[in-house]
Design an enzyme around this catalytic site. Structure first.
Site, PDB file in Angstrom:
ATOM      1  CG  HIS A  18      -1.883  -1.116   1.279  1.00 29.58           C
ATOM      2  ND1 HIS A  18      -3.215  -0.942   1.609  1.00 29.58           N
ATOM      3  CD2 HIS A  18      -1.741  -2.451   1.055  1.00 29.58           C
ATOM      4  CE1 HIS A  18      -3.837  -2.101   1.584  1.00 29.58           C
ATOM      5  NE2 HIS A  18      -2.959  -3.034   1.256  1.00 29.58           N
ATOM      6  CD  GLN A 355       8.817  -6.565  -8.248  1.00 30.67           C
ATOM      7  OE1 GLN A 355       9.085  -7.539  -7.545  1.00 30.67           O
ATOM      8  NE2 GLN A 355       7.569  -6.154  -8.465  1.00 30.67           N
ATOM      9  CD1 TRP A 373      -3.109  -2.510  -9.285  1.00 33.77           C
ATOM     10  CD2 TRP A 373      -3.288  -4.283 -10.628  1.00 33.77           C
ATOM     11  NE1 TRP A 373      -3.623  -2.068 -10.486  1.00 33.77           N
ATOM     12  CE2 TRP A 373      -3.739  -3.146 -11.335  1.00 33.77           C
ATOM     13  CE3 TRP A 373      -3.294  -5.530 -11.276  1.00 33.77           C
ATOM     14  CZ2 TRP A 373      -4.202  -3.210 -12.654  1.00 33.77           C
ATOM     15  CZ3 TRP A 373      -3.758  -5.590 -12.587  1.00 33.77           C
ATOM     16  CH2 TRP A 373      -4.192  -4.438 -13.257  1.00 33.77           C
ATOM     17  CG  ASN A 374       1.923  -2.176  -5.860  1.00 33.43           C
ATOM     18  OD1 ASN A 374       1.216  -1.303  -6.343  1.00 33.43           O
ATOM     19  ND2 ASN A 374       2.024  -2.375  -4.555  1.00 33.43           N
ATOM     20  CG  ASP A 394      -5.283  -7.831  -5.735  1.00 37.08           C
ATOM     21  OD1 ASP A 394      -4.657  -8.366  -4.795  1.00 37.08           O
ATOM     22  OD2 ASP A 394      -4.776  -6.947  -6.449  1.00 37.08           O
TER      23      ASP A 394
END
Length: 478
Positions: A18, A355, A373-374, A394
């Site tokens: 987050h 990353q 998702w990132n 997710d």
């Protein structure tokens, strides 16, 4: 008297997944207009991990960015994990305490900033903070939700918690192949829905409080008048259909929200030294398999052993992230044996890395990922095809987007015990990096999506226009 400058208070839950997109958005807001101010805030425990030994008042060279923690009333548990010990009661108590004390802490922060002559003109908050909009509303400050998962996941939650498909999912949640119809989306199997809707609806489940927090967040948006504003970390090009299915909100896709230039967002993990980048420099183009399962996933000895064996047997060089906490759980001697130089003949293991820099390196040709998702967005933006090994939350939806909608990756199959076997690692790597026509098509599609995303976030692109419009709209708040 001149009006106040646009000042965004960006609030985020204290987890690495987050914090990173929230801080990246904060920097994007600053770049959108020269008079913008931003205060970035997360809970004190995570804030202290982000800044262990330096001043936290200003954001480096830009005095318009400040870092101010909010009190959550406790030590907030471990900021690296959302579950203490698998006990539903302990996490429920922890989340309830976080919600109540966090709301008080953010209210105090808003008051303190106003007293300093730096009043907040718009609150922007990430998921798992359902109380943030209410705190802002009480002080007459408009707010916007920053949705850091795909639009498709928001659409699923929106329709589920507005009375569509909840009963069907509950009745068939143990049948992963059962197909569910959700307005505006392609048919979804139960097995591809967000895990909190299939695994955590029972109050006895360890993560039930996450389910209820997401429910409260979706319901809180209906209290915003005339309409809630939702920023989404995606772009029109990636999710046109899902964006249209997100409900009666002002929806602005502003992503992928990536680091500005070479500057990576601060986080709660320390990077290894840059020797892994030097190692990448020695490898041929598109030859390296990069492996990371994110900041939360656990990995028992059997899974790590199978993963490393499969990578070695693939015959390709690889860079594998094995976090410090995973090594600690194995024990010092066993960890040294498993990820030491004698075991890793073709690859390198690191505890954490930059990353975005890794995925942007020309040597990387495949990303074996948990599909957070990132990670998905970073891989798409870099044009690196994926081998998808989704776990919770997710991630199953994200993998479906990569494989079915974008055709930029392959889906890995785990066995009945949830273990990704060595043979499956080899298969997935070959289906992405091999010589077959199918592998070449996956790589081609990855390149196509890289170009589409670059246009969306570039000057005059769809996401860039939406972000500028959001900043300009904030000027009408005062």
């Amino acid at each position: 008297m001149s009006p106040p400058r646009p000042h965004f208070l960006v609030l985020t839950f204290p987890l690495q997944g987050h914090i990173a997109p929230a801080l990246r958005l904060a920097r994007r807001l600053l770049a959108a207009a020269p008079d913008v101010l931003v205060t970035f805030s997360t809970a004190e425990a995570a804030h202290s991990l982000m800044f262990p030994a330096k001043s936290t008042e200003h954001g480096g060279d830009d005095p318009r960015l400040e870092f101010r923690p909010f009190s959550d009333g406790t030590e907030a548990g471990d900021s690296r994990s959302s579950d203490d010990d698998g006990d539903a009661g302990s996490l429920t108590t922890k989340m309830a305490s976080f919600h109540a004390a966090g709301a008080r802490g953010v209210a105090g922060l808003l008051d303190a900033l106003a007293a300093r002559g730096r009043p907040v003109t718009r609150v922007v908050y990430t998921l798992l903070l359902p109380w943030a909009a209410g705190v802002a509303r009480e002080r007459g400050v408009p707010s916007a939700l920053y949705w850091i998962q795909p639009a498709a996941v928001f659409a699923i939650y929106h329709h589920y918690f507005n009375g569509h498909a909840a009963g069907v999912v509950a009745e068939h949640r143990h049948d992963p192949s059962f197909v569910v119809e959700i307005p505006g989306l392609a048919p979804q199997t139960i097995g591809d829905l967000p895990s909190f809707l299939t695994d955590s609806t029972d109050p006895s489940d360890a993560l039930h409080s996450i389910f209820t927090t997401i429910r409260d967040l979706i319901e809180s948006l209906d209290k915003e008048r005339p309409r809630a504003t939702v920023l989404v970390n995606t772009c029109q090009e990636l999710e046109a259909g899902a964006l249209a299915a997100m409900g009666a909100h002002d929806v602005l896709p502003v992503g992928p929200v990536l680091p500005s230039g070479d500057e990576e967002a601060a986080g709660i993990f320390e990077h290894d030294d840059a020797r892994y980048m030097e190692w990448l420099d020695t490898q041929p183009a598109s030859s390296v398999v990069y492996v990371s399962f994110g900041s939360l996933s656990t990995m028992a000895r059997e899974q790590l052993d199978e993963l490393l064996r499969g990578l070695e047997e693939s015959g390709r060089p690889y860079l594998c992230v094995v976090r410090k906490d995973i090594k600690a759980a194995l024990g010092e001697a066993e960890a040294a044996e498993m990820v030491g130089e004698r075991r890793l003949r073709n690859g390198v293991a690191v505890e954490w890395c930059d990353q975005v820099r890794v995925l942007s390196h020309a040597a990387v040709g495949c990303f074996v990922t948990h599909c957070g998702w990132n990670s998905v967005l970073e891989s798409v933006a870099s044009g690196v095809p994926m081998a998808c090994v989704p776990g919770m939350s997710d991630q199953r939806v994200n993998a479906q987007l990569v494989v079915r909608d974008w055709r930029a990756g392959v889906r890995a199959r785990v066995d009945g015990g949830g273990v990704l076997r060595a043979a499956e690692v080899r298969r997935c790597v070959d289906e992405v990096m091999g010589d077959s026509e199918a592998a070449a098509e996956v790589r081609r599609m990855a390149g196509e999506w890289k170009r589409a995303v670059a246009e969306a976030i570039g000057k005059g692109g769809s996401s860039e226009r939406n972000l500028v419009a959001f900043v300009d709209g904030a000027r009408s708040d005062f």
